[in-house]
Design a protein around this motif. Structure first.
Motif, PDB file in Angstrom:
ATOM      1  N   GLU A   1       0.828  -1.214   0.000  1.00  0.00           N
ATOM      2  CA  GLU A   1       0.000   0.000   0.000  1.00  0.00           C
ATOM      3  C   GLU A   1       0.858   1.257   0.000  1.00  0.00           C
ATOM      4  N   GLN A   2       1.932   1.257   0.776  1.00  0.00           N
ATOM      5  CA  GLN A   2       2.825   2.407   0.807  1.00  0.00           C
ATOM      6  C   GLN A   2       3.525   2.583  -0.543  1.00  0.00           C
ATOM      7  N   LEU A   3       3.947   1.482  -1.140  1.00  0.00           N
ATOM      8  CA  LEU A   3       4.608   1.548  -2.450  1.00  0.00           C
ATOM      9  C   LEU A   3       3.657   2.074  -3.520  1.00  0.00           C
ATOM     10  N   LYS A   4       2.411   1.622  -3.468  1.00  0.00           N
ATOM     11  CA  LYS A   4       1.411   2.097  -4.432  1.00  0.00           C
ATOM     12  C   LYS A   4       1.185   3.596  -4.273  1.00  0.00           C
TER      13      LYS A   4
ATOM     14  N   GLY B   1       2.323   5.724  -7.384  1.00  0.00           N
ATOM     15  CA  GLY B   1       1.161   5.986  -8.222  1.00  0.00           C
ATOM     16  C   GLY B   1       0.740   4.778  -9.044  1.00  0.00           C
ATOM     17  N   LYS B   2       1.454   3.667  -8.881  1.00  0.00           N
ATOM     18  CA  LYS B   2       1.122   2.430  -9.596  1.00  0.00           C
ATOM     19  C   LYS B   2       0.160   1.608  -8.754  1.00  0.00           C
ATOM     20  N   LYS B   3      -0.737   0.893  -9.421  1.00  0.00           N
ATOM     21  CA  LYS B   3      -1.727   0.099  -8.687  1.00  0.00           C
ATOM     22  C   LYS B   3      -1.457  -1.403  -8.755  1.00  0.00           C
ATOM     23  N   ALA B   4      -0.912  -1.879  -9.871  1.00  0.00           N
ATOM     24  CA  ALA B   4      -0.678  -3.310 -10.057  1.00  0.00           C
ATOM     25  C   ALA B   4       0.715  -3.703  -9.567  1.00  0.00           C
ATOM     26  N   ALA B   5       0.821  -4.916  -9.014  1.00  0.00           N
ATOM     27  CA  ALA B   5       2.101  -5.416  -8.521  1.00  0.00           C
ATOM     28  C   ALA B   5       3.144  -5.455  -9.634  1.00  0.00           C
ATOM     29  N   ALA B   6       2.741  -5.870 -10.831  1.00  0.00           N
ATOM     30  CA  ALA B   6       3.688  -5.932 -11.946  1.00  0.00           C
ATOM     31  C   ALA B   6       4.234  -4.549 -12.288  1.00  0.00           C
ATOM     32  N   ALA B   7       3.382  -3.546 -12.217  1.00  0.00           N
ATOM     33  CA  ALA B   7       3.820  -2.177 -12.495  1.00  0.00           C
ATOM     34  C   ALA B   7       4.795  -1.692 -11.418  1.00  0.00           C
ATOM     35  N   LEU B   8       4.533  -2.072 -10.162  1.00  0.00           N
ATOM     36  CA  LEU B   8       5.455  -1.720  -9.080  1.00  0.00           C
ATOM     37  C   LEU B   8       6.813  -2.375  -9.306  1.00  0.00           C
ATOM     38  N   HIS B   9       6.801  -3.658  -9.686  1.00  0.00           N
ATOM     39  CA  HIS B   9       8.053  -4.365  -9.938  1.00  0.00           C
ATOM     40  C   HIS B   9       8.847  -3.707 -11.067  1.00  0.00           C
ATOM     41  N   ARG B  10       8.165  -3.333 -12.153  1.00  0.00           N
ATOM     42  CA  ARG B  10       8.850  -2.682 -13.276  1.00  0.00           C
ATOM     43  C   ARG B  10       9.451  -1.357 -12.849  1.00  0.00           C
ATOM     44  N   ARG B  11       8.675  -0.547 -12.148  1.00  0.00           N
ATOM     45  CA  ARG B  11       9.134   0.787 -11.741  1.00  0.00           C
ATOM     46  C   ARG B  11      10.320   0.678 -10.789  1.00  0.00           C
ATOM     47  N   THR B  12      10.209  -0.155  -9.773  1.00  0.00           N
ATOM     48  CA  THR B  12      11.294  -0.248  -8.792  1.00  0.00           C
ATOM     49  C   THR B  12      12.527  -0.921  -9.383  1.00  0.00           C
ATOM     50  N   SER B  13      12.336  -1.913 -10.231  1.00  0.00           N
ATOM     51  CA  SER B  13      13.467  -2.585 -10.872  1.00  0.00           C
ATOM     52  C   SER B  13      14.258  -1.595 -11.723  1.00  0.00           C
TER      53      SER B  13
END
Length: 70
Positions: free
Chosen positions: A11-14, A18-30
């Motif tokens: 929730e904090q990462l989202k 500003g990303k909602k999907a786990a895959a989008a979070l992984h792409r952004r942070t990676s």
């Protein structure tokens, strides 16, 4: 995990990214050099991992990591 000040949960990462999907979070942070781990509540990381990606060290400011305690 939200009770641990060293952990950023899904929730904090989202909220931060500003990303909602786990895959989008992984792409952004990676892309930014931040490693995420998958947990039961979604992806999470440590504040220290974010600081390392930003070349910022919080260890010198945290008494828990002071060399004097050894």
């Amino acid at each position: 995990m939200a009770n641990n000040p060293h952990i950023l949960d899904a929730e904090q990462l989202k909220a931060l990214s500003g990303k909602k999907a786990a895959a989008a979070l992984h792409r952004r942070t990676s892309a930014q050099g931040i490693r995420l781990l998958d947990g039961a509540g979604g992806p999470w990381t440590a504040v220290e991992a974010v600081n390392a990606a930003l070349s910022v060290s919080s260890a010198s400011n945290d008494r828990a990591y002071s060399p004097g305690i050894l």
